[in-house]
Write a protein that holds these residues in place. Structure first.
Motif, PDB file in Angstrom:
ATOM      1  N   ARG A 139       0.827  -1.203   0.000  1.00 33.43           N
ATOM      2  CA  ARG A 139       0.000   0.000   0.000  1.00 33.43           C
ATOM      3  C   ARG A 139       0.867   1.261   0.000  1.00 33.43           C
ATOM      4  O   ARG A 139       0.610   2.200  -0.740  1.00 33.43           O
ATOM      5  N   GLY A 140       1.913   1.272   0.814  1.00 31.68           N
ATOM      6  CA  GLY A 140       2.802   2.438   0.866  1.00 31.68           C
ATOM      7  C   GLY A 140       3.492   2.701  -0.459  1.00 31.68           C
ATOM      8  O   GLY A 140       3.564   3.846  -0.926  1.00 31.68           O
ATOM      9  N   THR A 141       3.972   1.641  -1.073  1.00 33.35           N
ATOM     10  CA  THR A 141       4.649   1.784  -2.358  1.00 33.35           C
ATOM     11  C   THR A 141       3.678   2.232  -3.448  1.00 33.35           C
ATOM     12  O   THR A 141       4.016   3.092  -4.279  1.00 33.35           O
ATOM     13  N   SER A 142       2.469   1.699  -3.440  1.00 38.09           N
ATOM     14  CA  SER A 142       1.508   2.087  -4.477  1.00 38.09           C
ATOM     15  C   SER A 142       1.033   3.528  -4.279  1.00 38.09           C
ATOM     16  O   SER A 142       0.802   4.240  -5.253  1.00 38.09           O
ATOM     17  N   LEU A 143       0.900   3.978  -3.029  1.00 37.59           N
ATOM     18  CA  LEU A 143       0.518   5.374  -2.796  1.00 37.59           C
ATOM     19  C   LEU A 143       1.615   6.333  -3.247  1.00 37.59           C
ATOM     20  O   LEU A 143       1.334   7.385  -3.825  1.00 37.59           O
ATOM     21  N   LEU A 144       2.861   5.972  -2.987  1.00 41.61           N
ATOM     22  CA  LEU A 144       3.977   6.812  -3.427  1.00 41.61           C
ATOM     23  C   LEU A 144       4.043   6.885  -4.949  1.00 41.61           C
ATOM     24  O   LEU A 144       4.202   7.969  -5.526  1.00 41.61           O
ATOM     25  N   SER A 145       3.895   5.749  -5.602  1.00 43.48           N
ATOM     26  CA  SER A 145       3.943   5.753  -7.066  1.00 43.48           C
ATOM     27  C   SER A 145       2.731   6.497  -7.650  1.00 43.48           C
ATOM     28  O   SER A 145       2.848   7.176  -8.665  1.00 43.48           O
ATOM     29  N   SER A 146       1.583   6.394  -6.994  1.00 41.70           N
ATOM     30  CA  SER A 146       0.406   7.149  -7.461  1.00 41.70           C
ATOM     31  C   SER A 146       0.624   8.647  -7.335  1.00 41.70           C
ATOM     32  O   SER A 146       0.177   9.417  -8.186  1.00 41.70           O
ATOM     33  N   ALA A 147       1.319   9.064  -6.283  1.00 43.41           N
ATOM     34  CA  ALA A 147       1.610  10.487  -6.121  1.00 43.41           C
ATOM     35  C   ALA A 147       2.506  10.994  -7.247  1.00 43.41           C
ATOM     36  O   ALA A 147       2.284  12.087  -7.781  1.00 43.41           O
ATOM     37  N   PHE A 148       3.503  10.203  -7.623  1.00 46.87           N
ATOM     38  CA  PHE A 148       4.377  10.604  -8.725  1.00 46.87           C
ATOM     39  C   PHE A 148       3.611  10.652 -10.051  1.00 46.87           C
ATOM     40  O   PHE A 148       3.809  11.563 -10.858  1.00 46.87           O
ATOM     41  N   MET A 149       2.747   9.692 -10.273  1.00 44.68           N
ATOM     42  CA  MET A 149       1.963   9.689 -11.512  1.00 44.68           C
ATOM     43  C   MET A 149       0.988  10.858 -11.542  1.00 44.68           C
ATOM     44  O   MET A 149       0.755  11.463 -12.589  1.00 44.68           O
ATOM     45  N   GLU A 150       0.426  11.190 -10.386  1.00 42.73           N
ATOM     46  CA  GLU A 150      -0.496  12.327 -10.323  1.00 42.73           C
ATOM     47  C   GLU A 150       0.245  13.635 -10.584  1.00 42.73           C
ATOM     48  O   GLU A 150      -0.294  14.551 -11.206  1.00 42.73           O
ATOM     49  N   ALA A 151       1.489  13.717 -10.129  1.00 41.58           N
ATOM     50  CA  ALA A 151       2.295  14.911 -10.404  1.00 41.58           C
ATOM     51  C   ALA A 151       2.525  15.064 -11.902  1.00 41.58           C
ATOM     52  O   ALA A 151       2.492  16.189 -12.427  1.00 41.58           O
ATOM     53  N   LEU A 152       2.741  13.966 -12.596  1.00 39.53           N
ATOM     54  CA  LEU A 152       2.887  14.039 -14.061  1.00 39.53           C
ATOM     55  C   LEU A 152       1.584  14.483 -14.713  1.00 39.53           C
ATOM     56  O   LEU A 152       1.589  15.250 -15.677  1.00 39.53           O
ATOM     57  N   THR A 153       0.465  14.017 -14.190  1.00 40.73           N
ATOM     58  CA  THR A 153      -0.828  14.392 -14.748  1.00 40.73           C
ATOM     59  C   THR A 153      -1.077  15.886 -14.575  1.00 40.73           C
ATOM     60  O   THR A 153      -1.602  16.548 -15.469  1.00 40.73           O
ATOM     61  N   ILE A 154      -0.704  16.438 -13.438  1.00 42.62           N
ATOM     62  CA  ILE A 154      -0.908  17.862 -13.186  1.00 42.62           C
ATOM     63  C   ILE A 154       0.101  18.705 -13.970  1.00 42.62           C
ATOM     64  O   ILE A 154      -0.214  19.798 -14.423  1.00 42.62           O
ATOM     65  N   HIS A 155       1.293  18.186 -14.149  1.00 44.39           N
ATOM     66  CA  HIS A 155       2.353  18.920 -14.839  1.00 44.39           C
ATOM     67  C   HIS A 155       1.977  19.212 -16.300  1.00 44.39           C
ATOM     68  O   HIS A 155       2.278  20.295 -16.809  1.00 44.39           O
ATOM     69  N   GLY A 156       1.313  18.289 -16.949  1.00 47.68           N
ATOM     70  CA  GLY A 156       0.948  18.464 -18.358  1.00 47.68           C
ATOM     71  C   GLY A 156       0.070  19.670 -18.623  1.00 47.68           C
ATOM     72  O   GLY A 156       0.429  20.543 -19.413  1.00 47.68           O
ATOM     73  N   PRO A 157      -1.097  19.787 -17.992  1.00 51.85           N
ATOM     74  CA  PRO A 157      -1.949  20.950 -18.259  1.00 51.85           C
ATOM     75  C   PRO A 157      -1.356  22.280 -17.806  1.00 51.85           C
ATOM     76  O   PRO A 157      -1.735  23.333 -18.312  1.00 51.85           O
ATOM     77  N   VAL A 158      -0.421  22.249 -16.865  1.00 54.43           N
ATOM     78  CA  VAL A 158       0.191  23.498 -16.416  1.00 54.43           C
ATOM     79  C   VAL A 158       1.191  24.011 -17.446  1.00 54.43           C
ATOM     80  O   VAL A 158       1.275  25.204 -17.726  1.00 54.43           O
ATOM     81  N   VAL A 159       1.954  23.116 -18.050  1.00 53.18           N
ATOM     82  CA  VAL A 159       3.012  23.501 -18.992  1.00 53.18           C
ATOM     83  C   VAL A 159       2.499  23.589 -20.430  1.00 53.18           C
ATOM     84  O   VAL A 159       3.016  24.373 -21.221  1.00 53.18           O
ATOM     85  N   ALA A 160       1.466  22.843 -20.767  1.00 53.37           N
ATOM     86  CA  ALA A 160       1.003  22.757 -22.157  1.00 53.37           C
ATOM     87  C   ALA A 160       0.578  24.085 -22.774  1.00 53.37           C
ATOM     88  O   ALA A 160       0.834  24.304 -23.958  1.00 53.37           O
ATOM     89  N   PRO A 161      -0.059  24.999 -22.066  1.00 51.90           N
ATOM     90  CA  PRO A 161      -0.467  26.255 -22.724  1.00 51.90           C
ATOM     91  C   PRO A 161       0.690  27.202 -23.054  1.00 51.90           C
ATOM     92  O   PRO A 161       0.473  28.213 -23.706  1.00 51.90           O
ATOM     93  N   ALA A 162       1.891  26.894 -22.642  1.00 51.31           N
ATOM     94  CA  ALA A 162       3.033  27.778 -22.888  1.00 51.31           C
ATOM     95  C   ALA A 162       3.216  28.130 -24.365  1.00 51.31           C
ATOM     96  O   ALA A 162       3.474  29.297 -24.679  1.00 51.31           O
ATOM     97  N   PRO A 163       3.087  27.194 -25.304  1.00 49.17           N
ATOM     98  CA  PRO A 163       3.253  27.586 -26.711  1.00 49.17           C
ATOM     99  C   PRO A 163       2.223  28.614 -27.176  1.00 49.17           C
ATOM    100  O   PRO A 163       2.486  29.393 -28.086  1.00 49.17           O
ATOM    101  N   SER A 164       1.062  28.634 -26.553  1.00 55.56           N
ATOM    102  CA  SER A 164       0.042  29.605 -26.944  1.00 55.56           C
ATOM    103  C   SER A 164       0.476  31.026 -26.640  1.00 55.56           C
ATOM    104  O   SER A 164       0.086  31.968 -27.325  1.00 55.56           O
ATOM    105  N   PHE A 165       1.259  31.200 -25.585  1.00 56.61           N
ATOM    106  CA  PHE A 165       1.689  32.526 -25.181  1.00 56.61           C
ATOM    107  C   PHE A 165       3.078  32.893 -25.695  1.00 56.61           C
ATOM    108  O   PHE A 165       3.472  34.047 -25.616  1.00 56.61           O
TER     109      PHE A 165
END
Length: 90
Positions: free
Chosen positions: A50-76
């Motif tokens: 459970r601990g290992t899966s929660l840690l890996s889920s946190a890293f995957m969620e960070a990647l999910t959040i990182h995409g929409p934050v950085v993606a609009p950069a080419p528009s500006f």
């Protein structure tokens, strides 16, 4: 100005957000399935799994959040498109 040049960064941002969400989503589903399978096989190792899966889920969620934050950069940052406040100035 060519409308394709104006629309390209917006299309690229949309594709980046979509692709950045698909990968971690598939990864989280696979990780959760494997964690449940591992707990079913070895119930005594539930805490470590459970601990290992929660840690890996946190890293995957960070990647999910990182995409929409950085993606609009080419528009500006499109050097081919003049900003609206300069374009409307007369």
């Amino acid at each position: 100005m060519n409308p394709l040049i104006s629309a390209a960064p917006v299309i690229a941002a949309g594709l980046a957000v979509g692709l950045a969400s698909i990968g971690p989503g598939v990864g989280q589903g696979t990780a959760a399935g494997q964690a449940v399978e591992g707990i079913a096989r070895q119930p005594e190792a539930e805490g470590k799994i459970r601990g290992t899966s929660l840690l890996s889920s946190a890293f995957m969620e960070a990647l999910t959040i990182h995409g929409p934050v950085v993606a609009p950069a080419p528009s500006f940052a499109n050097p081919s498109v003049q900003p609206v406040f300069i374009r409307n100035k007369k």
